[in-house]
Design a protein around this motif. Sequence first.
Motif, mmCIF file in Angstrom:
data_model
loop_
_atom_site.group_PDB
_atom_site.id
_atom_site.type_symbol
_atom_site.label_atom_id
_atom_site.label_comp_id
_atom_site.label_asym_id
_atom_site.label_seq_id
_atom_site.Cartn_x
_atom_site.Cartn_y
_atom_site.Cartn_z
ATOM 1 N N ASP A 1 0.846 -1.193 0.033
ATOM 2 C CA ASP A 1 0.034 -0.003 0.120
ATOM 3 C C ASP A 1 0.790 1.217 0.074
ATOM 4 O OD1 ASP A 1 -2.247 -1.819 -0.065
ATOM 5 O OD2 ASP A 1 -2.877 -1.199 2.172
ATOM 6 N N LEU A 2 1.844 1.064 -0.813
ATOM 7 C CA LEU A 2 2.684 2.430 -1.123
ATOM 8 C C LEU A 2 1.770 3.372 -1.548
ATOM 9 C CD1 LEU A 2 5.464 3.800 -1.030
ATOM 10 C CD2 LEU A 2 5.971 2.841 -3.270
ATOM 11 N N HIS A 4 -4.025 -2.447 -2.108
ATOM 12 C CA HIS A 4 -4.230 -1.175 -2.646
ATOM 13 C C HIS A 4 -3.523 -1.103 -3.904
ATOM 14 C CE1 HIS A 4 -6.726 1.640 0.354
ATOM 15 N NE2 HIS A 4 -6.447 0.425 1.031
ATOM 16 N N ASP A 5 -2.419 -1.486 -4.167
ATOM 17 C CA ASP A 5 -1.695 -1.394 -5.305
ATOM 18 C C ASP A 5 -0.709 -2.390 -5.715
ATOM 19 O OD1 ASP A 5 0.043 -1.656 -3.159
ATOM 20 O OD2 ASP A 5 1.417 0.267 -3.431
ATOM 21 N N ARG A 6 -1.610 -3.637 -5.974
ATOM 22 C CA ARG A 6 -0.907 -4.886 -6.345
ATOM 23 C C ARG A 6 -0.057 -4.559 -7.619
ATOM 24 N NH1 ARG A 6 -2.049 -8.642 -2.598
ATOM 25 N NH2 ARG A 6 -4.167 -8.760 -1.494
ATOM 26 N N LEU A 7 -0.738 -3.972 -8.462
ATOM 27 C CA LEU A 7 -0.169 -3.955 -9.914
ATOM 28 C C LEU A 7 0.933 -2.542 -9.761
ATOM 29 C CD1 LEU A 7 -0.013 -5.024 -12.733
ATOM 30 C CD2 LEU A 7 -1.891 -3.623 -13.245
ATOM 31 N N SER A 8 0.292 -1.457 -9.667
ATOM 32 C CA SER A 8 1.204 -0.209 -9.704
ATOM 33 C C SER A 8 2.419 -0.167 -8.762
ATOM 34 C CB SER A 8 0.012 1.173 -9.315
ATOM 35 O OG SER A 8 -0.308 0.842 -8.025
ATOM 36 N N SER A 9 2.493 -0.815 -7.678
ATOM 37 C CA SER A 9 3.488 -0.860 -6.907
ATOM 38 C C SER A 9 4.515 -1.918 -7.139
ATOM 39 C CB SER A 9 3.427 -1.429 -5.299
ATOM 40 O OG SER A 9 2.727 -2.816 -5.499
ATOM 41 N N GLY A 62 -9.212 5.567 -9.582
ATOM 42 C CA GLY A 62 -8.927 5.892 -8.327
ATOM 43 C C GLY A 62 -9.391 4.909 -7.291
ATOM 44 N N THR A 63 -9.367 3.572 -7.939
ATOM 45 C CA THR A 63 -9.817 2.482 -6.688
ATOM 46 C C THR A 63 -8.880 1.714 -6.657
ATOM 47 O OG1 THR A 63 -10.537 1.230 -8.483
ATOM 48 C CG2 THR A 63 -12.265 2.652 -8.313
ATOM 49 N N THR A 64 -8.903 0.785 -5.443
ATOM 50 C CA THR A 64 -8.002 -0.313 -5.130
ATOM 51 C C THR A 64 -7.970 -1.212 -6.304
ATOM 52 O OG1 THR A 64 -9.586 -1.733 -4.111
ATOM 53 C CG2 THR A 64 -8.490 -0.230 -2.553
#
Length: 382
Positions: free
Chosen positions: A184-185, A241-246, A193-195
């Motif tokens: 969840d960085l 919250h950010d599995r892909l983007s992180s 703007g969602t999880t």
Amino acid sequence: AERLGITEEEFDKVKKEIQAEGREKRKEEREMGYATDDCTSSYDMESGQGKITGISQTEPKSPEEIIKILNIDTTQWKLSQYWNKQMSDHWRISALITKLKNDDTAHIEQLLENWKQKKFTPVKRIESKGKKDVCAILSLQDIHFGKQGNETIDKDFEETIMDLVERAHASHNLKKIYYVVGGDLMNMDSWAGTTTSGTPLDNCSTATDAYMQAFDAIQWSINWLKQFCDELQIVYIPGNHDRLSSFHLAHALSKCFKDDNIIWDIVYLERKVFVYGDNFFAFEHGDVNTKNSLMLYSMEYPKEWGNTLYRTLYTGHLHHKKKIEYKTAEENTGFMLKILPSLSRTDYWHYHNKFVGSRRSGVLSLHTPNKGEICELTYSPE
């Protein structure tokens, strides 16, 4: 005319030319059997769907004709369904349209075009001779860049890292730092703007702005941390919250540094284990049940478990500090669950659900090779 910087006469001339072109176009369409002036439309922006109706003098034979008759903007909408109804002297046409998803390629191109990489002065290892050799665990999960209230979280983030590491370095020789990135960085994982799972969030910025702020902060931290240790181990852990983007962020960062003393573990795994002397370090985000962690890690990593004496699982997710020591028959099994606090501020969702009162802070733990944890440092930016 004033806004365009031309005279009124020039404006009237241009206006008449445009109107004439429009009349000519409509005349051609009528000659082909189209009557676009009679279109009506309605849109539901929440669902991303709309309905358009129109009239044609002839029966449309293809979707392409429907699109032209109803003047559907195919750069914004796609034709999902249509049907025709013959009237006494014309055909009534109805169509359902669906909003196209954002063009990710265009967003990414704009992101890369506007992003300017920070320039860092090369740093050298700051020696700390004559002090006890230790490794440090720095896991600042749940930063939530882009969350409502976290507009200046990057300043708190830098301040916390500098305080914790400088104090640790003043008293010990940091042979190695395990630095957890992710968990969840970022607050969101989509353009909307969602999880990752689509849950709406209270955000203070767009997904791209949150990504750039997080990227700059982590890039700075890696460059700053490597001067205080012999070896810097980057451990990527995904969050809910950010599995892909992180993951994208961690992968991109790994390409920014060329340093043999920085080790990258950016493989997508939700649980990771490392061994340092007699220490067993486990890392995960903590959004999945941790009650069976003792049994799980002993089964998944039996060799590492059996070869160590001091076993610690570091998690986040709950935004508060807590320790759970597992015992069997009143004897310590050597397994500690450490739930770490967060630097993130309270947004409306946490306020509404009464998840308030936890102290915003960061934690750094020091471990010797053969005596386990010997020190825990805490810093709060408030």
